[in-house]
Enzyme design. Structure first.
Site, PDB file in Angstrom:
ATOM      1  N   HIS A   1      46.045 -15.613  -5.504  1.00 18.68           N
ATOM      2  CA  HIS A   1      45.535 -14.681  -6.505  1.00 18.68           C
ATOM      3  C   HIS A   1      44.322 -13.895  -6.008  1.00 18.68           C
ATOM      4  O   HIS A   1      43.888 -12.956  -6.666  1.00 18.68           O
ATOM      5  CB  HIS A   1      45.168 -15.457  -7.776  1.00 18.68           C
ATOM      6  CG  HIS A   1      45.073 -14.608  -9.002  1.00 18.68           C
ATOM      7  ND1 HIS A   1      46.119 -13.855  -9.470  1.00 18.68           N
ATOM      8  CD2 HIS A   1      44.042 -14.386  -9.845  1.00 18.68           C
ATOM      9  CE1 HIS A   1      45.746 -13.208 -10.559  1.00 18.68           C
ATOM     10  NE2 HIS A   1      44.483 -13.506 -10.806  1.00 18.68           N
TER      11      HIS A   1
ATOM     12  N   ASP B   1      50.761 -16.802  -5.201  1.00 14.00           N
ATOM     13  CA  ASP B   1      49.969 -16.645  -6.420  1.00 14.00           C
ATOM     14  C   ASP B   1      50.581 -17.518  -7.511  1.00 14.00           C
ATOM     15  O   ASP B   1      51.623 -17.200  -8.074  1.00 14.00           O
ATOM     16  CB  ASP B   1      49.952 -15.181  -6.859  1.00 14.00           C
ATOM     17  CG  ASP B   1      48.935 -14.926  -7.979  1.00 14.00           C
ATOM     18  OD1 ASP B   1      48.503 -15.905  -8.617  1.00 14.00           O
ATOM     19  OD2 ASP B   1      48.588 -13.757  -8.203  1.00 14.00           O
TER      20      ASP B   1
ATOM     21  N   SER C   1      44.972  -8.601 -11.792  1.00 11.75           N
ATOM     22  CA  SER C   1      45.215  -9.668 -12.746  1.00 11.75           C
ATOM     23  C   SER C   1      45.347  -9.066 -14.153  1.00 11.75           C
ATOM     24  O   SER C   1      46.249  -8.267 -14.394  1.00 11.75           O
ATOM     25  CB  SER C   1      44.106 -10.713 -12.662  1.00 11.75           C
ATOM     26  OG  SER C   1      44.475 -11.908 -13.301  1.00 11.75           O
TER      27      SER C   1
ATOM     28  N   TYR D   1      38.992  -3.822 -15.964  1.00 11.51           N
ATOM     29  CA  TYR D   1      39.509  -5.179 -16.240  1.00 11.51           C
ATOM     30  C   TYR D   1      39.792  -5.327 -17.733  1.00 11.51           C
ATOM     31  O   TYR D   1      40.919  -5.339 -18.162  1.00 11.51           O
ATOM     32  CB  TYR D   1      38.531  -6.240 -15.738  1.00 11.51           C
ATOM     33  CG  TYR D   1      39.120  -7.623 -15.801  1.00 11.51           C
ATOM     34  CD1 TYR D   1      40.005  -8.052 -14.823  1.00 11.51           C
ATOM     35  CD2 TYR D   1      38.811  -8.493 -16.844  1.00 11.51           C
ATOM     36  CE1 TYR D   1      40.586  -9.318 -14.889  1.00 11.51           C
ATOM     37  CE2 TYR D   1      39.375  -9.760 -16.920  1.00 11.51           C
ATOM     38  CZ  TYR D   1      40.262 -10.161 -15.939  1.00 11.51           C
ATOM     39  OH  TYR D   1      40.835 -11.407 -16.008  1.00 11.51           O
TER      40      TYR D   1
END
Length: 726
Positions: free
Chosen positions: A695, A660, A576, A496
């Site tokens: 999302h 999303d 993301s 991430y």
């Protein structure tokens, strides 16, 4: 500054899928269920020809073409046609994978176990969430004392296909009324229903068009919530940058709700939240323009027409209300404390200048909670939890002994409660609930799930590797004890690296299924996250964002050098901001991994801030309009702009969803179109676009199984794996 030179959309064509054979790979060993060579033949993909427009933007004198700008229009018929074409091509490829159905059954088997949340008390009842195993949405139950639990809210009845989910739930002071939010198709836009908890009758009209909001009750009279003005254009992609707090009084129309904060055009805030203290005395407002740093204000609700009092005016740090007692406010902050601390402030003078440390900053990152009139301080030590109990005078009472090495959470409860519950998990231990006696600090097992996965068969080890600039980075690597480190193990490297978010060891059924499929799962705690406090976060922001990519690349190199895997058996995965991570690394180092799996990614770094609430991410990213230096830096790594013709990129499965409205699907659309136009070689470049999904939050179990069967099938197939473990 940027100037559009114009835009046109040529007509679209729909080609047929051409299927021709490539050579199949050999099985890894004789003990596996082997597919035939014929079934492993890969299709040649004849991609749809994505129309190119003529849009050119000018940034600081540099012209940048944006030929797929038209795909940003999520309401156009042309975009809809493109989505259908791409899904048709993708499904045609995925259906050719001989063991995809076997993977789906494996996922279903490991996901199909009873999952129960930590209980919480509201009024006369104790509430908890439970999923029997394959229910699309978890059901809310309640019980009084030792009576049999009864269904309170069943979100599976909100829609036939499970695409309407329960997003949030909040009770009035005495528990007689509940306000709960629903999300349709995964959208961040919510509806709020207000229901009597005894009669189950709705006592207000539905509140609509609410986004990025909590529900904070004042007594039994009403609640505070937040939202934006509904955009005039597409509600899924139009920019939203003026967040407001409202107060809804029970029995009145939403049109009559009172503006409380955030309605001044002179000073906009993108994210504003309201919190009423448990004793109903104070209203605490957090106001922010980005995902890091906030202002804070306080109003005394016990005094008529009380003025707003400033708690913190600057936005260089974060502060939130943990709990209160009389005139004392207990605040959680990283003001002058990168690893965070807890301070006490007098409500009559809550300004920063008068703060007093209650639990000072330490060398480890603090994440506190409160229950029973005590503070539970969870510290991350190399991403692993250690928890201490403190009194509201700052006295350390005890360490809460955890059952092992992993991540603990919750420890929440009202001040009057004598018990609290907490969860414990790691990559091979499903989330287990413990009941804690607050007075003694003694824990006992409350709920341990029964699951078709034996964590004792697996190793989950933490090691440290060295990044490009010499920084030491921890990584947790999980795999079966029988795994031979020969460089041929299918491996997912998940990352991430942003927004101060920490990747602590948590259990996931879909990850467990990957381990059962013979895979290795590795998670590095790269810069940009919050594992080592604010300094670790800032080291991966704006003009230092390359540190994040370098850390991820170094993690891959460590796995390869130590024979966990090799480039031919490595997949990069992230969602993301993690989707950006995968997109940047695969374009910078195309031969590092065989497979790339960017999910709902932020992939157009020159325009991300023009969609929905994206401008609030500028703390981490900077913007293309900020300065010429920032523009050039962003353009250099922006995945949409970093793709070059004549390069063989990894086999890529981009995943996104049509609803999303946080990271709009246009990011993924434009990246897919660019890759398909420039990819060289035989590696497929596909995009899987989920319908009636957003999302990620609230995704039905059925869709999760389908999605990961596709992701794991695509990954193993492109690594040449011809057999699955029995």
């Amino acid at each position: 500054m940027k100037i559009n030179k114009g835009m046109s959309i040529p007509s679209l064509t729909i080609p047929l899928i051409m299927l021709t054979a490539l050579a199949a790979c050999q099985p890894k060993n004789d003990e596996q269920d082997v597919t035939t060579e014929e079934s492993m033949k890969k299709p040649t993909i004849n991609y749809p020809i994505t129309a190119k427009g003529e849009v050119v933007d000018t940034y600081f004198g540099t012209e940048v073409a944006d030929p797929y700008r038209w795909l940003e229009d999520d309401r156009s018929a042309e975009t809809g046609t493109w989505v259908m074409e791409q899904n048709s091509i993708t499904q045609g490829f995925l259906e050719n994978i001989p063991y995809r159905d076997k993977i789906a059954k494996k996922l279903e088997n490991v996901i199909n176990y009873e999952r129960v949340s930590a209980p919480f008390k509201e009024g006369e009842y104790t509430y908890f969430y439970k999923n029997d195993g394959l229910q699309n949405q978890s059901v809310v139950y309640r019980q009084k004392d030792d009576s049999e639990p009864q269904i309170f809210i069943d979100p599976n009845k909100f829609s036939d296909d499970g695409t309407v989910s329960l997003a949030n739930m909040s009770f009035s002071e005495d528990g007689s009324i509940v306000a709960y939010m629903t999300s349709t198709g995964g959208s961040d836009w919510r509806e709020v229903y207000v229901m009597d908890t005894k009669s189950f009758e709705f006592i207000d009209a539905t509140l609509t068009n609410i986004k990025f909001s909590g529900l904070s009750w004042y007594k039994n009279e009403g609640f505070y919530y937040s939202s934006y003005d509904k955009p005039e254009g597409s509600e899924l992609s139009e920019k939203t940058d003026q967040h407001k707090v409202y107060y809804h009084k029970i029995g009145t129309a939403q049109a009559d709700d009172q503006h409380i904060f955030g309605h001044s055009d002179a000073e906009k805030h993108r994210y504003v939240w309201a919190q009423v203290s448990e004793d109903n005395r104070y209203l605490f407002i957090s106001a922010a323009n980005s995902t890091s740093g906030n202002r804070a204000y306080l109003k005394d609700l016990s005094v008529a027409d009380a003025p707003w009092v400033t708690v913190k005016e600057d936005i260089a740090s974060d502060v939130s209300l943990l709990t209160s007692e009389g005139d004392n406010l207990y605040l959680f902050t990283n003001q002058d404390a990168p690893n965070s601390k807890i301070i006490v402030a007098d409500a009559s003078n809550p300004d920063v200048s008068a703060w007093k440390d209650l639990i000072p900053e330490t060398d480890n990152v603090l994440s506190p909670s409160s229950a029973g009139g005590f503070v539970f301080a969870e510290y991350m030590i190399d991403a692993v939890s250690k928890v201490y109990q403190y009194s509201l005078t700052g006295e350390k009472l005890r360490e809460i002994v955890l059952p092992g090495i992993g991540a603990a959470g919750s420890f929440n409860g009202k001040t009057r409660e004598s018990t609290t519950y907490y969860t414990f998990a790691n990559y091979v231990t499903p989330s287990t609930i413990y009941k804690l006696d607050i007075a003694s600090g003694e824990s006992r097992l409350f709920n341990k799930p029964t699951i078709a996965f034996n964590g004792d068969d697996y190793i989950s080890e933490q090691v440290f590797y060295t990044s490009k600039d010499g920084t030491k980075v921890p990584i947790i690597i999980t795999y079966h004890k029988a795994t031979v480190l020969d460089g041929k193990n299918p491996t997912i490297l998940y990352g991430y690296g942003g927004f101060n978010i920490s990747l602590t060891p948590r259990f996931s059924s879909v990850t467990a299924a990957w381990l059962q499929l013979g895979g290795v799962y590795a998670v590095p705690n790269i810069r940009g996250g919050g594992e080592y406090g604010k300094a670790w976060h800032k080291a991966g922001t704006q003009l230092q964002k390359q540190n994040v990519f370098d850390d991820f690349i170094a993690a891959a190199e460590y796995l390869i050098e130590n024979k966990y895997t090799s480039s031919e058996y490595l997949a990069l995965q992230g969602g993301s901001n993690g989707g950006l991570l995968v997109g940047a690394v695969m374009t910078q180092r195309p031969t590092l991994a065989k497979v790339a799996l960017p999910a709902v990614g932020v992939l157009d770094m020159l325009r991300y801030h023009t969609f929905t609430a994206g401008a609030g991410w500028a703390y981490d990213y900077g913007t293309s309009e900020q300065s010429e230096e920032m523009f050039n830096y962003l353009k250099n790594y922006s995945p949409v702009h970093a793709v070059k013709p004549g390069v063989e990129y990894p086999a890529t499965l981009i995943t996104t969803a049509d609803h999303d409205d946080r990271v709009v699907p246009a990011h993924s659309f434009k990246f897919a179109a660019t890759l398909q136009a420039m990819q060289t070689g035989v590696n497929p470049t596909l995009i899987r676009i989920e319908t009636d999904a957003g999302h990620g939050a609230g995704t039905p179990i059925s869709k999760t199984i389908e999605q990961y069967a596709d992701i794991y099938g695509f990954t193993l197939y492109n690594m040449g794996i011809t057999a699955l473990p029995q």
